[in-house]
Design an enzyme around this catalytic site. Structure first.
Site, PDB file in Angstrom:
ATOM      1  N   GLY A   1       2.180  -0.797   4.575  1.00 41.91           N
ATOM      2  CA  GLY A   1       1.034  -1.604   4.979  1.00 41.91           C
ATOM      3  C   GLY A   1       1.201  -3.092   4.868  1.00 41.91           C
ATOM      4  O   GLY A   1       0.204  -3.808   4.706  1.00 41.91           O
TER       5      GLY A   1
ATOM      6  N   ASP B   1      -5.984   0.940   8.661  1.00 37.96           N
ATOM      7  CA  ASP B   1      -5.762   0.810   7.223  1.00 37.96           C
ATOM      8  C   ASP B   1      -6.183  -0.556   6.695  1.00 37.96           C
ATOM      9  O   ASP B   1      -6.025  -0.849   5.510  1.00 37.96           O
ATOM     10  CB  ASP B   1      -4.307   1.092   6.859  1.00 37.96           C
ATOM     11  CG  ASP B   1      -3.322   0.131   7.528  1.00 37.96           C
ATOM     12  OD1 ASP B   1      -3.735  -0.607   8.437  1.00 37.96           O
ATOM     13  OD2 ASP B   1      -2.136   0.147   7.156  1.00 37.96           O
TER      14      ASP B   1
ATOM     15  N   LYS C   1       0.860  -1.185   0.000  1.00 42.69           N
ATOM     16  CA  LYS C   1       0.000   0.000   0.000  1.00 42.69           C
ATOM     17  C   LYS C   1       0.900   1.239   0.000  1.00 42.69           C
ATOM     18  O   LYS C   1       1.752   1.391   0.881  1.00 42.69           O
ATOM     19  CB  LYS C   1      -0.903   0.005   1.243  1.00 42.69           C
ATOM     20  CG  LYS C   1      -1.765   1.250   1.405  1.00 42.69           C
ATOM     21  CD  LYS C   1      -2.637   1.155   2.642  1.00 42.69           C
ATOM     22  CE  LYS C   1      -1.851   1.225   3.925  1.00 42.69           C
ATOM     23  NZ  LYS C   1      -1.264   2.573   4.188  1.00 42.69           N
TER      24      LYS C   1
ATOM     25  N   GLY D   1       1.860  -5.606   6.993  1.00 36.90           N
ATOM     26  CA  GLY D   1       1.125  -6.412   7.947  1.00 36.90           C
ATOM     27  C   GLY D   1      -0.371  -6.372   7.712  1.00 36.90           C
ATOM     28  O   GLY D   1      -1.050  -7.412   7.767  1.00 36.90           O
TER      29      GLY D   1
END
Length: 288
Positions: free
Chosen positions: A104, A140, A13, A106
């Site tokens: 992002g 997120d 991301k 994880g």
């Protein structure tokens, strides 16, 4: 991969800009961001099993060695609890993205687990229902469930359509320094930015880069103060032939550069220091 296993990508991301627009009474920061997903990705495989197990492999697996309760496992348990079933699956995470790097990884891994297990367990849940399960695990997470370009607001959970994006290349580079998001927010100057004003569409990468240059990443200055190598990465990206814009993604330390096309980004990646993590190419194929 066995015949019964399912495999889902967990793409990186990237925040093309990130404005901190305010702060809620509970301490969560309000954000405005244009998010895209790069072709660089981890992969999550899920297969039937009597219990819930996770194996982490891949080039960046060592970064998760000290994390016994991976977010992937928490996502699996959360989905099973919401569905009223026992969590049972053999999960294999092929880790290619660096850990704690502002792209992002994880959250993308956990979102991939939700999609894979939704299919493996025959739930047939909608993306919106999966996103509701995902939100308590991270702000997120909802955008990672869809893995589509979007305009992100609220604390990260309010998603809207992105402007129509042109074809372009993106180069990601990380100096291999993990950077904790809470520390970056704590180091941020106590000021807020207005939401960005963007057009409905861009005709080409150069036009997009020009408009994005009027925006910024409010976390970039505090991240550089905590991790000076970020400034070195940005300087290297800006010096690459064909670079249209270079900026840090998320809370760092990964930075990105925009190029006219994926081939130019791939070629530019080879010019960066070999000790850095780097990847060049295009965007992830969006889910429909």
């Amino acid at each position: 991969m066995s015949a019964a296993a399912l495999r889902e990508p967990a793409p990186a991301k990237v925040n093309l800009f990130l404005h901190v627009t305010g702060r809620r009474a509970d301490g969560y920061h309000l954000l405005d961001s244009l998010v895209v997903f790069a072709g660089a990705a981890d992969w999550l495989e899920a297969a039937p099993s009597a219990g819930l197990h996770l194996t982490v492999a891949g080039a960046e697996a060592a970064g998760l060695a000290a994390e016994p309760d991976n977010l992937v496992l928490r996502a699996a348990r959360a989905l099973a609890a919401a569905a009223g079933i026992a969590p049972a699956a053999a999960l294999v995470l092929d880790k290619a993205l660096p850990v704690a790097s502002g792209i992002g990884g994880g959250s993308a891994d956990a979102a991939a687990a939700l999609r894979a297990l939704n299919a493996l367990w025959g739930l047939g849940w909608s993306e919106a229902r999966l996103a509701a399960v995902a939100l308590p695990l991270g702000a997120d997470m909802p955008c990672c469930v869809g893995s589509r370009s979007c305009r992100m607001a609220g604390i990260g959970e309010v998603l809207g359509p992105a402007p129509r994006l042109p074809a372009f290349g993106i180069l990601l580079a990380n100096p291999r320094v993990a950077l904790a998001t809470p520390a970056v927010f704590r180091a941020r100057a106590a000021r807020f930015s207005a939401p960005a004003v963007l057009p409905a569409a861009w005709d080409d990468a150069a036009a997009m880069a020009r408009d994005l240059a009027a925006t910024g990443n409010d976390l970039q200055p505090p991240a550089i103060a905590l991790c000076p190598p970020i400034a070195e990465v940005l300087a290297a990206l800006r010096g690459l032939p064909g670079c249209l814009l270079a900026r840090m993604s998320g809370s760092g330390a990964t930075c990105f550069a925009i190029f006219a096309d994926p081939a130019a980004a791939r070629q530019a990646a080879g010019r960066l220091p070999g000790e850095w993590w780097r990847w060049g190419g295009g965007l992830h194929a969006q889910r429909v």
